[in-house]
Design a protein around this motif. Structure first.
Motif, PDB file in Angstrom:
ATOM      1  N   ASN A   6       1.012  -0.895   0.058  1.00 45.41           N
ATOM      2  CA  ASN A   6       0.495  -0.066  -0.506  1.00 45.41           C
ATOM      3  C   ASN A   6       0.899   1.218   0.255  1.00 45.41           C
ATOM      4  O   ASN A   6       0.401   1.897   0.532  1.00 45.41           O
ATOM      5  CB  ASN A   6      -1.109  -0.219   1.006  1.00 45.41           C
ATOM      6  CG  ASN A   6      -2.309  -0.897   0.882  1.00 45.41           C
ATOM      7  OD1 ASN A   6      -2.941  -1.218   0.110  1.00 45.41           O
ATOM      8  ND2 ASN A   6      -2.433  -1.176   1.932  1.00 45.41           N
ATOM      9  N   MET A   7       1.624   1.070  -0.739  1.00 43.28           N
ATOM     10  CA  MET A   7       1.950   2.573  -0.605  1.00 43.28           C
ATOM     11  C   MET A   7       2.577   3.476  -1.691  1.00 43.28           C
ATOM     12  O   MET A   7       1.450   3.217  -2.580  1.00 43.28           O
ATOM     13  CB  MET A   7       4.013   2.158  -1.821  1.00 43.28           C
ATOM     14  CG  MET A   7       4.355   1.066  -0.366  1.00 43.28           C
ATOM     15  SD  MET A   7       5.880   1.380  -1.209  1.00 43.28           S
ATOM     16  CE  MET A   7       6.375  -0.040  -2.319  1.00 43.28           C
ATOM     17  N   LEU A  86      14.747   1.354 -12.060  1.00 41.86           N
ATOM     18  CA  LEU A  86      13.574   0.960 -11.017  1.00 41.86           C
ATOM     19  C   LEU A  86      12.986   2.366 -10.944  1.00 41.86           C
ATOM     20  O   LEU A  86      11.336   2.092 -10.524  1.00 41.86           O
ATOM     21  CB  LEU A  86      13.740   0.191  -9.669  1.00 41.86           C
ATOM     22  CG  LEU A  86      14.119  -1.718 -10.420  1.00 41.86           C
ATOM     23  CD1 LEU A  86      14.262  -2.374  -8.935  1.00 41.86           C
ATOM     24  CD2 LEU A  86      13.810  -2.135 -11.357  1.00 41.86           C
ATOM     25  N   GLN A  87      13.539   2.946 -10.120  1.00 39.81           N
ATOM     26  CA  GLN A  87      13.019   4.483  -9.855  1.00 39.81           C
ATOM     27  C   GLN A  87      12.326   5.207 -11.320  1.00 39.81           C
ATOM     28  O   GLN A  87      11.383   5.577 -11.041  1.00 39.81           O
ATOM     29  CB  GLN A  87      14.079   5.900  -8.767  1.00 39.81           C
ATOM     30  CG  GLN A  87      12.867   6.881  -8.662  1.00 39.81           C
ATOM     31  CD  GLN A  87      12.378   6.384  -7.478  1.00 39.81           C
ATOM     32  OE1 GLN A  87      12.678   6.190  -6.948  1.00 39.81           O
ATOM     33  NE2 GLN A  87      10.948   6.900  -7.959  1.00 39.81           N
ATOM     34  N   TYR A  88      13.338   4.920 -11.907  1.00 40.64           N
ATOM     35  CA  TYR A  88      12.775   5.855 -13.216  1.00 40.64           C
ATOM     36  C   TYR A  88      11.411   5.285 -14.122  1.00 40.64           C
ATOM     37  O   TYR A  88      10.606   5.361 -14.320  1.00 40.64           O
ATOM     38  CB  TYR A  88      14.126   6.145 -14.243  1.00 40.64           C
ATOM     39  CG  TYR A  88      13.509   7.010 -16.032  1.00 40.64           C
ATOM     40  CD1 TYR A  88      13.801   7.639 -15.921  1.00 40.64           C
ATOM     41  CD2 TYR A  88      13.310   5.598 -16.704  1.00 40.64           C
ATOM     42  CE1 TYR A  88      12.775   8.389 -16.493  1.00 40.64           C
ATOM     43  CE2 TYR A  88      12.730   6.680 -17.990  1.00 40.64           C
ATOM     44  CZ  TYR A  88      12.902   7.562 -18.223  1.00 40.64           C
ATOM     45  OH  TYR A  88      12.614   8.366 -18.814  1.00 40.64           O
ATOM     46  N   LEU A  89      11.803   3.729 -13.933  1.00 38.83           N
ATOM     47  CA  LEU A  89      10.607   2.864 -13.982  1.00 38.83           C
ATOM     48  C   LEU A  89       8.945   3.117 -13.615  1.00 38.83           C
ATOM     49  O   LEU A  89       7.836   2.469 -13.942  1.00 38.83           O
ATOM     50  CB  LEU A  89      10.868   1.660 -14.538  1.00 38.83           C
ATOM     51  CG  LEU A  89      12.075   1.333 -15.460  1.00 38.83           C
ATOM     52  CD1 LEU A  89      12.232  -0.026 -15.556  1.00 38.83           C
ATOM     53  CD2 LEU A  89      10.920   1.792 -17.023  1.00 38.83           C
ATOM     54  N   VAL A  95      12.062  -0.678  -5.831  1.00 34.68           N
ATOM     55  CA  VAL A  95      12.699   0.046  -4.710  1.00 34.68           C
ATOM     56  C   VAL A  95      12.877  -0.236  -3.799  1.00 34.68           C
ATOM     57  O   VAL A  95      13.974  -0.371  -3.206  1.00 34.68           O
ATOM     58  CB  VAL A  95      13.062   1.625  -5.029  1.00 34.68           C
ATOM     59  CG1 VAL A  95      13.288   2.424  -4.592  1.00 34.68           C
ATOM     60  CG2 VAL A  95      12.702   2.132  -7.203  1.00 34.68           C
ATOM     61  N   THR A  96      11.715  -0.568  -3.060  1.00 31.85           N
ATOM     62  CA  THR A  96      11.896  -0.794  -2.023  1.00 31.85           C
ATOM     63  C   THR A  96      11.871  -2.326  -1.041  1.00 31.85           C
ATOM     64  O   THR A  96      13.444  -1.940  -0.107  1.00 31.85           O
ATOM     65  CB  THR A  96      10.259  -0.356  -1.225  1.00 31.85           C
ATOM     66  OG1 THR A  96       9.926   0.736  -1.226  1.00 31.85           O
ATOM     67  CG2 THR A  96      10.118  -0.862  -0.313  1.00 31.85           C
ATOM     68  N   SER A 136      17.871   0.275   6.405  1.00 33.52           N
ATOM     69  CA  SER A 136      17.073  -0.910   6.127  1.00 33.52           C
ATOM     70  C   SER A 136      15.412   0.003   6.356  1.00 33.52           C
ATOM     71  O   SER A 136      14.720  -0.332   5.951  1.00 33.52           O
ATOM     72  CB  SER A 136      17.610  -2.633   6.888  1.00 33.52           C
ATOM     73  OG  SER A 136      17.566  -1.761   7.954  1.00 33.52           O
ATOM     74  N   GLY A 137      16.377   0.396   7.741  1.00 34.08           N
ATOM     75  CA  GLY A 137      15.382   2.031   7.804  1.00 34.08           C
ATOM     76  C   GLY A 137      14.243   2.838   6.933  1.00 34.08           C
ATOM     77  O   GLY A 137      13.386   2.839   6.790  1.00 34.08           O
ATOM     78  N   TRP A 138      14.613   3.738   5.830  1.00 34.90           N
ATOM     79  CA  TRP A 138      14.724   3.937   4.381  1.00 34.90           C
ATOM     80  C   TRP A 138      13.474   2.962   4.247  1.00 34.90           C
ATOM     81  O   TRP A 138      12.706   3.301   3.533  1.00 34.90           O
ATOM     82  CB  TRP A 138      15.374   4.644   3.808  1.00 34.90           C
ATOM     83  CG  TRP A 138      14.980   4.914   3.000  1.00 34.90           C
ATOM     84  CD1 TRP A 138      14.306   6.440   3.200  1.00 34.90           C
ATOM     85  CD2 TRP A 138      15.273   4.801   1.487  1.00 34.90           C
ATOM     86  NE1 TRP A 138      14.065   6.755   1.730  1.00 34.90           N
ATOM     87  CE2 TRP A 138      14.722   6.045   0.956  1.00 34.90           C
ATOM     88  CE3 TRP A 138      16.164   4.106   0.518  1.00 34.90           C
ATOM     89  CZ2 TRP A 138      13.960   5.578  -0.602  1.00 34.90           C
ATOM     90  CZ3 TRP A 138      15.613   3.716  -0.488  1.00 34.90           C
ATOM     91  CH2 TRP A 138      15.268   5.212  -1.213  1.00 34.90           C
ATOM     92  N   SER A 139      14.411   1.598   3.743  1.00 36.30           N
ATOM     93  CA  SER A 139      13.375   0.517   3.380  1.00 36.30           C
ATOM     94  C   SER A 139      11.693   0.187   4.271  1.00 36.30           C
ATOM     95  O   SER A 139      11.041   0.721   3.770  1.00 36.30           O
ATOM     96  CB  SER A 139      14.173  -0.403   3.286  1.00 36.30           C
ATOM     97  OG  SER A 139      14.965  -0.714   1.805  1.00 36.30           O
TER      98      SER A 139
END
Length: 148
Positions: A6-7, A86-89, A95-96, A136-139
């Motif tokens: 659910n991002m 992956l971000q560009y797409l 990405v996560t 990992s925290g950012w993920s």
């Protein structure tokens, strides 16, 4: 049943920054392998035995980089390229997940440095573990932010 994150769409700049940093680290490994050892936290490999002629002239026996440092460079650069692509797409979930997996490399690197870096480089292990915690925290933040 697949996991649903659910991002919502995230600002891309952080991913591009991490990807570019990873590419830069990879290039550093490839272009300056000897300096990368100290930056990474490992001693150079033992130098091969040299002839008595070079020892007569006072040329010091230095360590040398292993070709494995180039493999590390390729690893870092491909991580960065994958994140940026992956971000560009617009693949936020990918990405996560990829970033979470990449964070494990930091943990593994920290363990290797702790075990083989010796006293001189042991403190570098904490930098690698810190990278693991940050990535990992950012993920985790990406995965659970906006979750309903």
């Amino acid at each position: 049943m697949p996991i649903e994150f659910n991002m919502i769409s995230r600002p891309a700049i952080t991913t591009y920054f991490i990807g570019a940093g990873s590419i830069a680290l990879g290039l550093h490994c490839i272009l300056r392998p000897k300096q990368e050892y100290a930056r990474f936290g490992l001693p150079l490999e033992p130098a091969p035995r040299r002839s008595s002629r070079s020892q007569k002239h006072g040329i010091p026996d230095e360590g040398q980089p292993s070709p494995l440092i180039h493999l590390k460079g390729i690893r870092e650069a491909t991580y960065g390229l994958a994140l940026i692509t992956l971000q560009y797409l617009g693949q936020d979930e990918a990405v996560t997940v990829l970033n979470g997996i990449i964070s494990l490399a930091g943990l593994g690197d920290g363990i290797v440095i702790w075990l083989y870096g010796g006293n001189k480089y042991r403190k570098k292990a904490f930098e690698h573990v810190g990278a693991f915690v940050a990535l990992s925290g950012w993920s985790l933040w990406r995965a659970f932010y906006g979750r309903r």
